[in-house]
Design an enzyme around this catalytic site. Structure first.
Site, PDB file in Angstrom:
ATOM      1  N   GLU A   1       0.165  83.789  82.015  1.00  0.00           N
ATOM      2  CA  GLU A   1       1.352  83.220  82.665  1.00  0.00           C
ATOM      3  C   GLU A   1       2.554  84.152  82.580  1.00  0.00           C
ATOM      4  O   GLU A   1       3.681  83.726  82.336  1.00  0.00           O
ATOM      5  CB  GLU A   1       1.665  81.823  82.110  1.00  0.00           C
TER       6      GLU A   1
ATOM      7  N   THR B   1      -4.021  84.578  90.269  1.00  0.00           N
ATOM      8  CA  THR B   1      -4.387  85.960  89.948  1.00  0.00           C
ATOM      9  C   THR B   1      -5.607  86.421  90.750  1.00  0.00           C
ATOM     10  O   THR B   1      -6.566  85.677  90.914  1.00  0.00           O
ATOM     11  CB  THR B   1      -4.669  86.082  88.441  1.00  0.00           C
TER      12      THR B   1
ATOM     13  N   GLY C   1      -8.988  90.429  52.719  1.00  0.00           N
ATOM     14  CA  GLY C   1     -10.329  90.557  53.306  1.00  0.00           C
ATOM     15  C   GLY C   1     -10.880  89.232  53.786  1.00  0.00           C
ATOM     16  O   GLY C   1     -11.544  89.163  54.828  1.00  0.00           O
TER      17      GLY C   1
HETATM   18  C1  LIG Z   1      -7.619  83.779  79.303  1.00  0.00           C
HETATM   19  C2  LIG Z   1      -6.826  83.946  80.568  1.00  0.00           C
HETATM   20  C3  LIG Z   1      -6.566  82.832  81.353  1.00  0.00           C
HETATM   21  C4  LIG Z   1      -5.867  82.978  82.562  1.00  0.00           C
HETATM   22  N1  LIG Z   1      -5.681  81.875  83.362  1.00  0.00           N
HETATM   23  C5  LIG Z   1      -5.141  82.045  84.598  1.00  0.00           C
HETATM   24  C6  LIG Z   1      -5.051  80.958  85.521  1.00  0.00           C
HETATM   25  O1  LIG Z   1      -5.419  79.825  85.188  1.00  0.00           O
HETATM   26  N2  LIG Z   1      -4.559  81.188  86.753  1.00  0.00           N
HETATM   27  C7  LIG Z   1      -4.143  82.426  87.155  1.00  0.00           C
HETATM   28  O2  LIG Z   1      -3.722  82.576  88.289  1.00  0.00           O
HETATM   29  N3  LIG Z   1      -4.185  83.477  86.304  1.00  0.00           N
HETATM   30  C8  LIG Z   1      -4.691  83.323  85.043  1.00  0.00           C
HETATM   31  N4  LIG Z   1      -4.765  84.397  84.181  1.00  0.00           N
HETATM   32  C9  LIG Z   1      -4.293  85.695  84.633  1.00  0.00           C
HETATM   33  C10 LIG Z   1      -2.992  86.162  83.946  1.00  0.00           C
HETATM   34  O3  LIG Z   1      -1.921  85.402  84.381  1.00  0.00           O
HETATM   35  C11 LIG Z   1      -2.824  87.644  84.216  1.00  0.00           C
HETATM   36  O4  LIG Z   1      -3.856  88.316  83.508  1.00  0.00           O
HETATM   37  C12 LIG Z   1      -1.485  88.175  83.805  1.00  0.00           C
HETATM   38  O5  LIG Z   1      -0.459  87.633  84.584  1.00  0.00           O
HETATM   39  C13 LIG Z   1      -1.415  89.706  83.866  1.00  0.00           C
HETATM   40  O6  LIG Z   1      -1.928  90.209  85.046  1.00  0.00           O
HETATM   41  P1  LIG Z   1      -3.022  91.374  85.021  1.00  0.00           P
HETATM   42  O7  LIG Z   1      -4.094  90.929  84.104  1.00  0.00           O
HETATM   43  O8  LIG Z   1      -3.403  91.702  86.395  1.00  0.00           O
HETATM   44  O9  LIG Z   1      -2.309  92.604  84.370  1.00  0.00           O
HETATM   45  P2  LIG Z   1      -1.486  93.747  85.129  1.00  0.00           P
HETATM   46  O10 LIG Z   1      -0.530  93.135  86.063  1.00  0.00           O
HETATM   47  O11 LIG Z   1      -2.438  94.748  85.654  1.00  0.00           O
HETATM   48  O12 LIG Z   1      -0.682  94.373  83.946  1.00  0.00           O
HETATM   49  C14 LIG Z   1      -1.178  95.375  83.055  1.00  0.00           C
HETATM   50  C15 LIG Z   1      -0.056  95.819  82.146  1.00  0.00           C
HETATM   51  O13 LIG Z   1       0.987  96.393  82.915  1.00  0.00           O
HETATM   52  C16 LIG Z   1       2.207  95.762  82.691  1.00  0.00           C
HETATM   53  N5  LIG Z   1       3.006  95.722  83.907  1.00  0.00           N
HETATM   54  C17 LIG Z   1       2.632  95.280  85.135  1.00  0.00           C
HETATM   55  N6  LIG Z   1       3.647  95.386  86.004  1.00  0.00           N
HETATM   56  C18 LIG Z   1       4.683  95.883  85.317  1.00  0.00           C
HETATM   57  C19 LIG Z   1       6.023  96.239  85.657  1.00  0.00           C
HETATM   58  N7  LIG Z   1       6.515  96.036  86.879  1.00  0.00           N
HETATM   59  N8  LIG Z   1       6.818  96.759  84.693  1.00  0.00           N
HETATM   60  C20 LIG Z   1       6.332  96.938  83.438  1.00  0.00           C
HETATM   61  N9  LIG Z   1       5.085  96.633  83.065  1.00  0.00           N
HETATM   62  C21 LIG Z   1       4.268  96.103  83.983  1.00  0.00           C
HETATM   63  C22 LIG Z   1       1.829  94.384  82.211  1.00  0.00           C
HETATM   64  O14 LIG Z   1       2.856  93.775  81.467  1.00  0.00           O
HETATM   65  C23 LIG Z   1       0.600  94.682  81.385  1.00  0.00           C
HETATM   66  O15 LIG Z   1       0.985  95.114  80.121  1.00  0.00           O
HETATM   67  C24 LIG Z   1      -5.416  84.249  82.952  1.00  0.00           C
HETATM   68  C25 LIG Z   1      -5.655  85.372  82.144  1.00  0.00           C
HETATM   69  C26 LIG Z   1      -6.360  85.227  80.971  1.00  0.00           C
HETATM   70  C27 LIG Z   1      -6.622  86.447  80.152  1.00  0.00           C
END
Ligand SMILES: Cc1cc2nc3c(=O)[nH]c(=O)nc-3n(C[C@H](O)[C@H](O)[C@H](O)COP(=O)(O)OP(=O)(O)OC[C@H]3O[C@@H](n4cnc5c(N)ncnc54)[C@H](O)[C@@H]3O)c2cc1C
Lengths: 255, 381
Positions: free
Chosen positions: B361, B126, B338
């Site tokens: 993921e 990410t 509560g």
């Molecule tokens: C605690 C935590 C640990 C993590 N650990 C890792 C890790 O170890 N390695 C790593 O690489 N990543 C990690 N991540 C990242 C995680 O995988 C991403 O946050 C996740 O895949 C979503 O990406 P984003 O946050 O950029 O959201 P976005 O992609 O910006 O999405 C925002 C919203 O839009 C929706 N959306 C996006 N595209 C579409 C579409 N085409 N159609 C419909 N809806 C859509 C999504 O479902 C979501 O609701 C972690 C995240 C957290 C919070």
């Protein structure tokens, strides 16, 4: 160093025990079976001795088919192999000791380790009885054990009421383990996977020539009286404390 | 067909459960408050062989299978979802890429120590501009003779603070979208890691931002062939989904157990809560959903263990189980009233932790896209 560890499978202490239909044994359905906790100290001690002095650790357990699971657990902790004395008959302490002693004679041993007692019947007899049957010395309720393989002698610390007794004795011998002897290890996952390849020799109780007529028979088993519903005192702390003292004096009669 | 676990699977589950209850549970709530990452516990898990469950003994693994791994993640997740996440990310995202795509030399140098728990392993996919659209990676790895020079930023990366290496995706050609993956040792010059996010839940899991600032690594640290990174990480995420599904089942099961205990003990209107039909129905729904979620996770694990296609089932398992964890933890708070809103009970923690499960993921939306893609493929084939 060849060490035999005698292990009993008992109901998990967290299991609620109910009296069975015959009124003289426990209902076995729904029970989770575990290794007697004191035997776990014996297993751990045997494994630590093997790590220092090399040799073999063999677990022996008496009981029905389900006992195999307990033996497998000890193999997963690192025990080398197991002997399962199979029987569906509930044995008294003497019979169990006689069966275990018979296996010990077949196997030969430098040390026999077992728990100071089993938490199901709390009889604490099997260790001492084995020592008598095998005509070897014993130390019970052991908190610390050191071994001198050059002189073939043991030094053991035993727990007494308010004191620790240090004893010295030759081995082969029987040692019964007390809580505090060590901290039993968690099984490692590679050892769990290896456990299935380790040998468990099955020995039928009948083939050991043990007298199947028990010396002690359980005639009745009753549940402890139901605990009365707890009283919860609420309100002003001063009043509640007064009420509590009153109850402790007159109802519970503990003051 | 049968639903019994093998004796080894039962023993592994029970051993992990004992460890979870004895070592992990006691301070889980406290760690949630302080955000402390329990690295010592993770190292102990490594030395007991937890990290090697799905890997062959040849590489220091325990020689078990995906099913056992799913059972283990569920058990850890049931008492501490943060640790469950650290565990799942380490094994599925940190170790698996090397196990499946690494050379023998890479495995010997990096994987064996990660499996032992000497250090953790992190997966850096990410980025600020590449989340759900993980193919949109902007990090660059430009070839310079026998080396690559990496520049870029990764965000939200689990375990990176204690990681011995980071598997990072990057583009080797700025003009194309093709992606490759690299093993970046944490102590390489130019790698900086900051783990100071303040999170809603999963508070004692480690989440970090990573900067690669002219990081030079030898070409031997590339994972597999150049431009294979996209397919590699899709594969890795498929496997990871089984573990997030299992973690979700753990959170849902914990929510159910807490609810059963509370509904039995709490009295209102002269009755225990569990005598009210409205509460009984909630408990019944929770129990049913937990069971269904677990069954789906196990089916996906079973398929993977038989080397059969499992990606669609893994997406279904992750999607369904994580949404069950959301519902079950929310209902658990409801049943506690509560009291459930206060941190005297663990259910508010479960509810906060569960939210990550429908995001990490691959969000629920992305899982639905994945499932639909398989449906349409099947229809057209
Ligand atoms: C605690 C935590 C640990 C993590 N650990 C890792 C890790 O170890 N390695 C790593 O690489 N990543 C990690 N991540 C990242 C995680 O995988 C991403 O946050 C996740 O895949 C979503 O990406 P984003 O946050 O950029 O959201 P976005 O992609 O910006 O999405 C925002 C919203 O839009 C929706 N959306 C996006 N595209 C579409 C579409 N085409 N159609 C419909 N809806 C859509 C999504 O479902 C979501 O609701 C972690 C995240 C957290 C919070």
């Amino acid at each position: 160093m060849k060490i035999l560890v005698m292990v009993k499978q008992v109901p998990d202490t967290a299991t609620r025990i109910r009296v069975g239909g015959d009124g003289a044994s426990i209902a076995s359905d729904g029970i989770k079976w575990v290794i007697n906790p004191y035997d776990e100290f014996a297993i751990e001690e045997a494994l630590q001795i093997r790590e220092r002095l090399h040799g073999e650790v063999v677990v022996v357990s008496v009981g029905p088919q389900r006992v195999e699971e307990a033996i497998r657990q000890t193999l997963a902790m690192g025990v080398d192999r197991g002997v399962h004395v199979k029987t569906d008959v509930a044995l008294d302490s003497y019979q169990a000791a006689a069966a275990l002693a018979a296996v010990a004679r077949q196997e030969t041993f430098d040390l026999i380790l077992t728990g100071k007692q089993a938490v199901d019947d709390d009889a604490a007899q099997v260790g001492p009885l084995m020592s008598v049957l095998l005509e070897v010395p014993q130390v019970t309720v052991v908190l610390k054990l050191s071994i001198n393989p050059d002189t073939q002698r043991l030094i053991a610390e035993r727990e007494l009421e308010g004191a620790i007794e240090v004893v010295e004795l030759p081995y082969p011998a029987v040692i019964t383990a007390q809580r505090g002897l060590n901290e039993p290890r968690y099984p490692t996952l590679p050892n769990i996977m290896k456990a299935k390849k380790k040998e468990i020799r099955v020995e039928l109780l009948e083939s050991l020539g043990i007298d199947v007529v028990p010396k002690v028979r359980i005639t009745a088993l009753t549940e402890p009286p139901a605990r009365p519903v707890a009283k919860i005192l609420t309100g002003d702390p001063l009043e509640a404390a007064e009420q509590l003292v009153n109850l402790l004096h007159h109802e519970a009669k503990v003051l | 067909m049968h639903f019994d676990l093998t004796p080894e699977e039962v023993m592994i589950r029970d051993a992990v459960r004992d460890f979870a209850e004895g070592v992990v549970a006691p301070n889980a709530s406290k760690r949630d408050e302080t955000g402390e990452v329990p690295f010592a516990i993770m190292q102990q898990m490594g030395s007991l062989g937890f990290f090697g469950i799905p890997f062959a003994e040849e590489w220091g693994g325990s020689g078990a299978n995906t099913m056992s791994y799913a059972l283990a993640v569920e058990e850890i997740g049931r008492v501490d979802a943060s640790l469950g996440l650290g565990f799942a990310a380490h094994v599925s995202l940190g170790c698996s890429p090397l196990y499946y795509f690494g050379s023998d030399a890479q495995k010997r140098q990096f994987l064996e120590q990660a499996i032992k728990g000497v250090y953790l392993a992190a997966f850096g996919l990410t980025e600020p501009e590449a989340g759900s659209d993980a193919g949109g990676t902007q990090t660059k790895a430009l070839r310079e003779g026998e080396h690559y020079r990496l520049n870029g930023t990764k965000i939200f990366i689990t375990n990176a603070g204690h990681a011995g290496y980071i598997v990072a995706t990057a583009r080797t050609d700025p003009a194309s979208r093709k992606i490759s993956s690299f093993i970046v040792p944490h102590d390489t010059a130019g790698v900086s890691v900051r783990c100071d996010y303040t999170k809603m839940g999963m508070r004692s899991s480690e989440t970090c931002e990573i900067h690669f600032d002219d990081v030079v690594i030898p070409a031997e640290y590339r994972l597999g062939a150049e431009d294979k990174g996209f397919h590699q990480f899709l594969d890795i995420l498929d496997g990871g989904r089984i573990s997030i599904g299992a973690l979700s089942v753990g959170v849902a099961e914990a929510s159910l157990q807490a609810s059963l205990a509370y509904a039995n003990q709490r009295r209102q209107f002269g009755k225990a809560l569990n005598e009210f039909q409205a509460i009984q129905f909630k408990l019944a729904d929770m129990a049913m959903e937990v069971e269904l979620a677990r069954t789906m996770v196990h089916k996906a694990a079973w398929l993977k263990d038989r080397h059969r296609p499992y990606a669609k089932e893994a997406a279904m398992a992750k999607l369904y189980a994580s949404e069950v964890a959301m519902r079950a933890s929310s209902e658990a708070v409801q049943i506690h009233g509560g009291a459930g809103y206060m941190n005297d009970f663990p259910v508010e923690r479960y509810m906060r932790d569960a939210k990550l499960l429908v995001i990490g993921e691959g969000t629920s939306e992305i899982q639905r896209m994945v499932i639909a893609r398989y449906l349409l493929q099947e229809q057209n084939s």
